[in-house]
Each structure stands twice: as structure tokens, then as C-alpha cells.
Design a protein around this motif. Sequence first.
Motif, short mmCIF file in Angstrom:
data_model
loop_
_atom_site.label_atom_id
_atom_site.label_comp_id
_atom_site.label_asym_id
_atom_site.label_seq_id
_atom_site.Cartn_x
_atom_site.Cartn_y
_atom_site.Cartn_z
N ARG A 148 0.83 -1.21 0.00
CA ARG A 148 0.00 0.00 0.00
C ARG A 148 0.87 1.26 0.00
O ARG A 148 0.57 2.24 -0.69
CB ARG A 148 -0.92 -0.01 1.21
N LEU A 149 1.94 1.24 0.78
CA LEU A 149 2.82 2.40 0.85
C LEU A 149 3.53 2.63 -0.48
O LEU A 149 3.80 3.77 -0.86
CB LEU A 149 3.86 2.22 1.96
N LEU A 150 3.83 1.55 -1.21
CA LEU A 150 4.49 1.69 -2.50
C LEU A 150 3.61 2.42 -3.50
O LEU A 150 4.09 3.22 -4.31
CB LEU A 150 4.85 0.30 -3.05
N GLY A 151 2.30 2.15 -3.48
CA GLY A 151 1.36 2.88 -4.33
C GLY A 151 1.34 2.48 -5.78
O GLY A 151 0.78 3.20 -6.61
N ASN A 152 1.92 1.31 -6.12
CA ASN A 152 1.93 0.84 -7.51
C ASN A 152 0.77 -0.13 -7.71
O ASN A 152 0.70 -1.18 -7.07
CB ASN A 152 3.27 0.16 -7.81
N LYS A 153 -0.15 0.22 -8.61
CA LYS A 153 -1.37 -0.58 -8.79
C LYS A 153 -1.06 -1.98 -9.31
O LYS A 153 -1.68 -2.95 -8.89
CB LYS A 153 -2.33 0.14 -9.74
N GLN A 154 -0.12 -2.09 -10.25
CA GLN A 154 0.20 -3.39 -10.80
C GLN A 154 0.82 -4.30 -9.74
O GLN A 154 0.45 -5.48 -9.63
CB GLN A 154 1.16 -3.25 -11.99
N THR A 155 1.73 -3.76 -8.96
CA THR A 155 2.38 -4.55 -7.92
C THR A 155 1.35 -4.97 -6.86
O THR A 155 1.38 -6.11 -6.37
CB THR A 155 3.51 -3.75 -7.26
N ARG A 156 0.45 -4.06 -6.52
CA ARG A 156 -0.58 -4.40 -5.52
C ARG A 156 -1.45 -5.54 -6.00
O ARG A 156 -1.71 -6.51 -5.26
CB ARG A 156 -1.43 -3.16 -5.22
N ALA A 157 -1.91 -5.47 -7.25
CA ALA A 157 -2.76 -6.54 -7.79
C ALA A 157 -2.00 -7.86 -7.85
O ALA A 157 -2.55 -8.93 -7.55
CB ALA A 157 -3.27 -6.15 -9.17
N MET A 158 -0.73 -7.79 -8.21
CA MET A 158 0.09 -9.00 -8.32
C MET A 158 0.21 -9.69 -6.95
O MET A 158 0.01 -10.90 -6.83
CB MET A 158 1.47 -8.63 -8.84
N ILE A 159 0.53 -8.92 -5.91
CA ILE A 159 0.71 -9.50 -4.57
C ILE A 159 -0.62 -10.00 -4.03
O ILE A 159 -0.69 -11.07 -3.41
CB ILE A 159 1.33 -8.46 -3.62
N MET A 160 -1.70 -9.27 -4.26
CA MET A 160 -3.01 -9.71 -3.78
C MET A 160 -3.40 -11.06 -4.40
O MET A 160 -3.92 -11.95 -3.72
CB MET A 160 -4.08 -8.67 -4.11
N LEU A 161 -3.13 -11.21 -5.67
CA LEU A 161 -3.46 -12.47 -6.35
C LEU A 161 -2.62 -13.63 -5.82
O LEU A 161 -3.14 -14.71 -5.55
CB LEU A 161 -3.26 -12.31 -7.86
N TRP A 239 10.94 -11.43 -13.23
CA TRP A 239 10.53 -10.09 -12.78
C TRP A 239 9.59 -10.19 -11.57
O TRP A 239 9.74 -9.45 -10.60
CB TRP A 239 9.85 -9.34 -13.92
N VAL A 240 8.65 -11.12 -11.61
CA VAL A 240 7.73 -11.31 -10.49
C VAL A 240 8.50 -11.69 -9.23
O VAL A 240 8.24 -11.18 -8.13
CB VAL A 240 6.67 -12.39 -10.82
N GLU A 241 9.46 -12.59 -9.37
CA GLU A 241 10.25 -13.01 -8.21
C GLU A 241 11.07 -11.86 -7.65
O GLU A 241 11.19 -11.71 -6.43
CB GLU A 241 11.16 -14.18 -8.62
N MET A 242 11.62 -11.02 -8.54
CA MET A 242 12.41 -9.89 -8.08
C MET A 242 11.55 -8.88 -7.32
O MET A 242 11.93 -8.41 -6.23
CB MET A 242 13.08 -9.19 -9.27
N ILE A 243 10.37 -8.56 -7.88
CA ILE A 243 9.48 -7.59 -7.24
C ILE A 243 9.02 -8.11 -5.88
O ILE A 243 8.97 -7.37 -4.89
CB ILE A 243 8.26 -7.31 -8.14
N THR A 244 8.70 -9.40 -5.81
CA THR A 244 8.23 -9.98 -4.55
C THR A 244 9.31 -9.92 -3.48
O THR A 244 9.04 -9.57 -2.32
CB THR A 244 7.79 -11.44 -4.78
#
Length: 318
Positions: A148-161, A239-244
Amino acid sequence: MGAQVTMVFMDQAAEIANAASARKVINRFCHSALERGLSTNTVKNYRSDLEEIIRWASSLGDKQLDWATFLRHGVEEYRGHLRRRFRGATANRKLAGLRAFVEWAAVEILDPGEPIPKIPRIEIDPTAWVRPRWLNQDEQNRLIDAVRLLGNKQTRAMIMLLLFTGLRTSELCELRWKDVHITERRGVLIVHRASADIEVELPLNGLVRQSLIDLGYPQKKGASDPVFPGRSGQLTRRWVEMITRQLGERAGLSDVTPLALRHTFIANMLELGVNPVIISDHLGDRAMDLLRYYAPLVGKDLTVAVERMAEKLEREDG
């Protein structure tokens, strides 16, 4: 001296030509696999594993890998190499790709009626299995706060999923907007599992639904575009692994990976009392593996269950 140099260049040219020939066979196999409906990620793994065989053969001095010769005489030796170099699960995944190649090669490469090499799985010692990494409730809250603090919509949706559906990384990368269905009070993902040739509906809770709506679901509904686009199409697993991992570090957590989030989803479901068979159907993992990996969670209420059984029998006797 000049003749020696010429011979070196000729040897190098022959090696390159032979490697190209071996890769042409891989290209044919991968093309066939895609035509049979296998996912692009599965085919990428097959390609990578087969190219690893080329490198392995080259390291042994075989600069002219011939697939027919390898299938007749080299499979068992390569299996031994995998058993020595990799952990059981990784080695068996690579062997699964080799089995798929062998099945195709039996028709396309080997002579009619020629014996097909058998490739048994590598037995895994249950006592050597490592407890999966999953996040406890406090760690989950810290990760969500970091998103939430990061504020990136794509990252938020990715982590939620990942956290609330148990999706595999490959399934996340291949997700299309047409696979997402959201109404006012309900949402589902349609995930096609090529390995089992089935489609599975994964329910979406309110947090996941809102993250997808914020990402653009109302505008993208029904489109064939990837939900998570990358520079050249869909997002990559790396990329997903790096972001996570980076998000985990932001939250002050270690070893946060997409697989850890999948394990977290499973652990949450078991703690809520969901039947392992239902979780197995949902995720595609075997129920017995779930019970083995997550025994501490499944068995922690065993004492309570036994007492309740006794109470029920006493009431019936009374």
C-alpha cells in the motif's frame, strides 16, 4: 602454424553447426508442444532443459550431440547427472520435460518399433524434505502495508493475487483480462491447467477484486491483453520473483517469494479448516503432499478432535 589455426576455426565452425542442428530438433519439439496446447511457460522450461543437455554433452567432450544416440545410450547417464547435481524435486521436473521429449522423439526421431527409453522418477527421501516457507499473520500484514505504501497498482494486484488465490508464478504471468470475471459481490479467475487439461475457477475476495478494478478491469474486461504486461508481452517469472523479494525487504522480511505466498495461501486455508482435498482440487497439488508438507497445521487440532469424538460417543450412549 597457419594450418593449425585453420583447423581450429574449422573445428569451431563444426561445433557451432552441430549445436545448431541439435537446437533445430528442440525447435521442432517446442513448436509441436505449443500446437498441442501446452502453455508457453511449460514450453520455455522444456527448451531450457533440453539445451542444458546439449551443454552437458559438450562438457563431456561430445561436441556433436545426436539426439537419437543420446536417447539410445545417454539417458541413464544424464539422469544420474541430474540426481547428483539437483535436489529431487528439481531433478524430477527436468526429467518430466525429458519424458515429454522422448514421447515426441519416439515418432519423430527413433526408428519405428525401436524401444523407448524409460525414465523413472528420482526417489525423494521424505526425511530430507524441508518445511515450506510461509508467512504468519503479522508478516502478511507487514507485506500488505508495504504494498500500500508503494502505491503501484500493478504490484498491488500482483501481490493480492499471489497471496489470496495461491496462483503459480507461471499462471500469474499468463493471466489475461478475459480470464477475470468480477461482479458487484463476487469474482473468479479462470485458470487453464494444460498439464491436466482442465479449467479451474479460483474465487476472488474483496481485496483482490478491488486491486484488479483499480488496475483497469472495467476498461479491459474481456480483452485478450495480459493483466500484467511486460516489455515484450507478458510479465516474466524472473521479474515477479524480483518484485516480490524487494517488497519483502521493504517490509523487513526475508525469503519472500511467489512460492512462499502460495504456501501462505495453503497454510491459511488449512488453518481455517478447509479440507485438503478441496485445496488440492483448487491448486492442482496432490492432497497427500499437502498433508505431508503442512502436517503441523493439519494435525495441531488432533487432540481437540479426538476429545470431541469421545464426547459425541458419550452423548449417543447416554
